[in-house]
Motif scaffolding. Structure first.
Motif, PDB file in Angstrom:
ATOM      1  N   LEU A 175       0.813  -1.221  -0.225  1.00  0.00           N
ATOM      2  CA  LEU A 175      -0.081  -0.030   0.084  1.00  0.00           C
ATOM      3  C   LEU A 175       1.112   1.407   0.089  1.00  0.00           C
ATOM      4  N   ALA A 176       1.151   1.767  -1.473  1.00  0.00           N
ATOM      5  CA  ALA A 176       1.917   3.062  -1.147  1.00  0.00           C
ATOM      6  C   ALA A 176       0.993   4.208  -1.410  1.00  0.00           C
ATOM      7  N   ALA A 177       1.419   5.097  -0.172  1.00  0.00           N
ATOM      8  CA  ALA A 177       0.879   6.594  -0.564  1.00  0.00           C
ATOM      9  C   ALA A 177       1.504   7.395  -1.671  1.00  0.00           C
ATOM     10  N   GLU A 178       0.628   8.068  -1.866  1.00  0.00           N
ATOM     11  CA  GLU A 178       1.443   9.015  -2.973  1.00  0.00           C
ATOM     12  C   GLU A 178       2.830   9.547  -2.310  1.00  0.00           C
ATOM     13  N   ASN A 179       2.651  10.139  -1.342  1.00  0.00           N
ATOM     14  CA  ASN A 179       3.816  10.625  -0.564  1.00  0.00           C
ATOM     15  C   ASN A 179       4.009  10.321   0.604  1.00  0.00           C
ATOM     16  N   LEU A 180       5.310   9.882   0.640  1.00  0.00           N
ATOM     17  CA  LEU A 180       5.727   9.048   1.985  1.00  0.00           C
ATOM     18  C   LEU A 180       7.131   9.540   2.304  1.00  0.00           C
ATOM     19  N   VAL A 181       7.364   9.781   3.730  1.00  0.00           N
ATOM     20  CA  VAL A 181       8.615  10.030   4.090  1.00  0.00           C
ATOM     21  C   VAL A 181       8.990   9.275   5.491  1.00  0.00           C
ATOM     22  N   ALA A 182       9.985   8.641   5.663  1.00  0.00           N
ATOM     23  CA  ALA A 182      10.471   8.109   6.879  1.00  0.00           C
ATOM     24  C   ALA A 182      10.625   9.144   8.003  1.00  0.00           C
ATOM     25  N   ILE A 183      10.298   8.812   9.066  1.00  0.00           N
ATOM     26  CA  ILE A 183      10.349   9.523  10.323  1.00  0.00           C
ATOM     27  C   ILE A 183      11.367   9.006  11.218  1.00  0.00           C
ATOM     28  N   ASP A 184      12.742   9.329  10.610  1.00  0.00           N
ATOM     29  CA  ASP A 184      13.734   8.425  11.162  1.00  0.00           C
ATOM     30  C   ASP A 184      14.201   9.005  12.594  1.00  0.00           C
ATOM     31  N   TRP A 185      13.603  10.045  13.075  1.00  0.00           N
ATOM     32  CA  TRP A 185      13.798  10.658  14.390  1.00  0.00           C
ATOM     33  C   TRP A 185      12.776  10.181  15.435  1.00  0.00           C
ATOM     34  N   MET A 186      11.639   9.403  15.082  1.00  0.00           N
ATOM     35  CA  MET A 186      10.829   8.647  15.825  1.00  0.00           C
ATOM     36  C   MET A 186      11.197   7.370  16.400  1.00  0.00           C
ATOM     37  N   ILE A 187      11.332   7.127  17.573  1.00  0.00           N
ATOM     38  CA  ILE A 187      11.658   5.835  18.200  1.00  0.00           C
ATOM     39  C   ILE A 187      10.322   4.930  18.069  1.00  0.00           C
ATOM     40  N   PRO A 188      10.368   3.599  17.386  1.00  0.00           N
ATOM     41  CA  PRO A 188       9.163   2.811  17.166  1.00  0.00           C
ATOM     42  C   PRO A 188       8.647   2.210  18.338  1.00  0.00           C
ATOM     43  N   ALA A 189       7.527   1.562  18.071  1.00  0.00           N
ATOM     44  CA  ALA A 189       6.750   1.067  19.418  1.00  0.00           C
ATOM     45  C   ALA A 189       7.717  -0.417  19.709  1.00  0.00           C
TER      46      ALA A 189
END
Length: 308
Positions: A175-189
């Protein structure tokens, strides 16, 4: 014991079915017979309340647990981050599959200019909400519920600037959204990107079958993250992030753990690299550091606010 057909319990969302079919194929490749059984969970049915208001952790896993205890299914496949750190009596962790992408991504509309000013971001996760507000205090965060496809549709239908998703979930169902950017500063669950298979502790045939699917590196890293979560007593709802990564060249574990206030203004964190031999208590000791530096009080405040 006679060979049996392993009944795989799953939620009926596209992502949950993808995960169940992935486990099914791995078992089939090893020569085991399987059957998929789709079960609807309360988390899928009640879409008008935020998760933490429903008052239970593991809302997406509870229905499958009951089906397993009742003997309707033999195993259940979950996104590991949705699974409570304490499993019901009789149910055991049977396999953790090799981990996928751990990062969160922002699906956004138009351009990213709103990051410089005021914006509205959608997420049903307190962890994502708190980290977003910590970085963008002028933004508004709105609640977003439902399976991945439904959340993507809600983003399209509303005037929000964007919504936060787990990269692994989008990648698994293409499922690819038109615009996607990684939030590399966010610590995952804790355990984000990992799939967990649970079974009954007395079902030796099934446990033996699933042992072939276990990825030891993912098992260790998710154990550390979930131990961190459990020690902070976060359940699935407090704004807690954790990520453990193994460095095979140096034989070390790099662990990052965070606890935020609900509004994102307070942030307590640990970031450490330890020899692999120290992995068993790493999550526990990291959580203790946070609890001793204001975390205990912050956790009490969070629980108090969520009760209201």
């Amino acid at each position: 014991m006679a060979e049996k057909t392993i009944r795989i319990g799953t939620r009926d969302s596209e992502l949950a079915l993808w995960q169940a079919h992935t486990v099914e194929k791995k078992l089939n490749d090893l020569g085991y017979k399987t059957k998929i059984v789709a079960v609807k969970s309360t988390g899928d049915v009640v879409l008008d309340k935020p998760l933490y208001e429903l008052g239970i952790t593991g809302i997406f896993t509870k229905t499958l647990d009951i089906a397993m205890i009742n003997g309707e299914v033999d195993i259940a496949v979950h996104s590991m981050k949705d699974v409570p750190t304490a499993l019901p009596i009789g149910i055991v962790q049977a396999a953790v599959l090799e981990r996928a992408n751990t990062v969160d991504v922002l699906a956004y509309k138009g351009n990213l200019d709103f990051l410089e000013g005021n914006g509205t971001i959608a997420t049903g996760s307190l962890r994502r909400q708190a980290q977003w507000l910590n970085k963008y205090p002028t933004h508004t965060v709105v609640d977003l519920r439902g399976n991945v496809n439904l959340r993507m549709q809600k983003l399209a239908d509303n005037d929000w600037n964007g919504a936060v998703f787990a990269a692994a979930g989008l990648e698994r169902i293409n499922l690819a959204a038109e615009n996607l950017v990684a939030i590399d500063w966010m610590i995952p669950a804790p355990a984000q990107g990992a799939m967990l298979v649970v079974a009954m502790g007395n079902d030796n045939y099934t446990l033996d079958a699933l042992s072939h699917l276990n990825d030891i590196e993912t098992e260790i890293c998710t154990y550390i993250e979930r131990q961190f979560l459990k020690t902070l007593e976060g359940g699935c709802t407090a704004p807690i992030g954790a990520l453990a990564r193994y460095n095979d060249e140096e034989d070390t574990i790099h662990f990052q753990g965070v606890l935020f206030s609900l509004d994102g203004k307070q942030k307590l964190e640990v970031d450490k690299i330890v020899p692999i031999e120290e992995w068993k208590k790493l999550g526990y000791f990291s959580a203790q550091e946070i609890l001793n530096s204001g975390g205990a009080q912050l956790m009490a405040e969070i629980k108090n606010k969520l009760k209201k």
